[in-house]
Design an enzyme around this catalytic site. Structure first.
Site, PDB file in Angstrom:
ATOM      1  N   LYS A  29       4.077 -12.842 -33.068  1.00  0.00           N
ATOM      2  CA  LYS A  29       3.062 -13.886 -32.898  1.00  0.00           C
ATOM      3  C   LYS A  29       3.708 -15.216 -33.284  1.00  0.00           C
ATOM      4  CE  LYS A  29      -1.426 -13.274 -33.660  1.00  0.00           C
ATOM      5  NZ  LYS A  29      -2.146 -13.036 -32.402  1.00  0.00           N
TER       6      LYS A  29
HETATM    7  C1  LIG Z   1      -1.485 -12.192 -26.825  1.00  0.00           C
HETATM    8  C2  LIG Z   1      -2.298 -11.271 -27.647  1.00  0.00           C
HETATM    9  N1  LIG Z   1      -2.449  -9.999 -27.247  1.00  0.00           N
HETATM   10  C3  LIG Z   1      -3.178  -9.129 -27.946  1.00  0.00           C
HETATM   11  C4  LIG Z   1      -3.831  -9.501 -29.107  1.00  0.00           C
HETATM   12  C5  LIG Z   1      -4.641  -8.501 -29.865  1.00  0.00           C
HETATM   13  O1  LIG Z   1      -3.971  -8.142 -31.048  1.00  0.00           O
HETATM   14  P1  LIG Z   1      -4.759  -7.692 -32.358  1.00  0.00           P
HETATM   15  O2  LIG Z   1      -5.645  -6.589 -31.952  1.00  0.00           O
HETATM   16  O3  LIG Z   1      -3.695  -7.243 -33.290  1.00  0.00           O
HETATM   17  O4  LIG Z   1      -5.516  -8.869 -32.839  1.00  0.00           O
HETATM   18  C6  LIG Z   1      -3.699 -10.812 -29.569  1.00  0.00           C
HETATM   19  C7  LIG Z   1      -4.375 -11.243 -30.803  1.00  0.00           C
HETATM   20  O5  LIG Z   1      -3.801 -11.165 -31.870  1.00  0.00           O
HETATM   21  C8  LIG Z   1      -2.906 -11.716 -28.831  1.00  0.00           C
HETATM   22  O6  LIG Z   1      -2.775 -12.971 -29.243  1.00  0.00           O
END
Ligand SMILES: Cc1ncc(COP(=O)(O)O)c(C=O)c1O
Length: 319
Positions: free
Chosen positions: A159
């Site tokens: 991230k």
């Molecule tokens: C690009 C992206 N994909 C998927 C997710 C979903 O991830 P998570 O379930 O860990 O929040 C997120 C959010 O964090 C994201 O920013």
């Protein structure tokens, strides 16, 4: 959106909200270099509890590793304690939690090897990412004209703040076109993920989701796969094409901010019956129970914030 809170944790101490500022000349702001997490704390019978804190902290540390940061000033246990401390100091029953690791100064030579690695943690009340009705009524999406990152252009397991320019391009386009969310295809043309959510489809009672090579390894994605398998559904990770979405019985997306939301229309095609389907409902209900401490999985997935924290933190502002 009200993002106010009493305190933001910055480099080992709780700082009053108004004082938690960063200088204009912060390279991360100019170049998109920083790594973050999105986590949620939920109200339970035993007080506020952070959902899958360990996994989120692990992903944060891994994001830093992918970005090339060396020698983080805090380890995973300290970060987890600091997150719980920030939640409890602000007194929210339920909140969104945003840790960020960035270079306080340095970084102007386009490396992460200068400057000071800094860490902040903010929390705020962020109830419904797609609006209160979305969980039941679902949302409308389009396949974006923007492509998701090639995994050797931007690092899709991390991230990284700069990665999100791609999400902002896609989401802005979608919303200006009148949709609620964007579905991004990967550079090969297969379905990757949404701007901040992973995606699932249901066909003939089986659940399908994209493999993780090109996408973020969502913590909610992992939870929903586990819950769906607990419920007896077969969950298959395989490449998904755009037209497989159109002819699905159900499509749903999930993420920490969005939770578990049905997609009822994609590119002006009604998906299935055009409303939340039975599989989505079953998975969503299991998820809602799990996050609030009312599911057999809750015990392993919830971290209660009232548990004692070991991190010695200066809390002068609290006195
Ligand atoms: C690009 C992206 N994909 C998927 C997710 C979903 O991830 P998570 O379930 O860990 O929040 C997120 C959010 O964090 C994201 O920013």
């Amino acid at each position: 959106m009200g993002m106010e809170s009493k305190y933001i944790w910055m480099n080992g101490e709780l700082v009053e909200f108004e004082k938690a500022t960063i200088h204009f000349l912060t390279a991360g702001l100019h170049y998109g270099v920083g790594v973050f997490e999105g986590i949620r704390s939920y109200a339970t019978e035993r007080g506020p509890a952070v959902f899958r804190l360990r996994e989120h902290v692990e992903r944060l540390v891994n994001s830093a590793k992918v970005m090339g940061f060396r020698d983080l000033p805090y380890g995973a246990d300290e970060l987890a304690d600091a997150i719980k401390l920030t939640v409890s100091a602000n007194g929210f029953d339920e909140c969104y939690i945003r840790p960020l690791i960035y270079l306080a100064d340095g970084g102007w030579n386009l490396t992460v090897d200068s400057g000071k690695i800094s860490v902040g943690i903010a929390v705020w009340e962020w109830k419904h990412f797609h609006g209160a009705e979305a969980l039941e009524k679902g949302i409308r999406a389009n396949v974006s004209s923007f492509t998701r990152h090639h995994p050797n252009v931007m690092m899709t397991k991390a991230k990284i703040t700069g990665n999100y320019a791609n999400s902002v391009l896609a989401k802005t386009e979608s919303m200006r076109l009148g949709f609620d969310e964007a579905i991004l295809l990967d550079p090969q043309g297969y379905v990757a993920e949404c701007t901040g959510e992973n995606l699932f489809l249901v066909r003939a009672g089986k659940i399908y989701t994209a493999p993780t090579a090109d996408i973020l390894e969502g913590v909610t994605r992992d939870a929903l796969i586990t819950l769906a398998r607990d419920l007896g559904y077969e969950v298959i990770e395989q490449p998904i094409s755009r037209d497989q979405l159109y002819i699905s019985d159900e499509v749903f997306v999930c993420g920490t901010a969005a939770e578990c939301v049905p997609l009822c229309e994609i590119d002006f095609r009604v998906i299935g019956a055009g409303k939340m389907g039975p599989v989505t409902r079953a998975v969503q209900q299991a998820f809602q129970a799990a996050i609030r401490g009312q599911h057999p999985r809750s015990e392993e997935w919830l971290d209660y914030v009232r548990a004692p924290v070991s991190l010695p933190v200066r809390v002068a502002e609290l006195a």
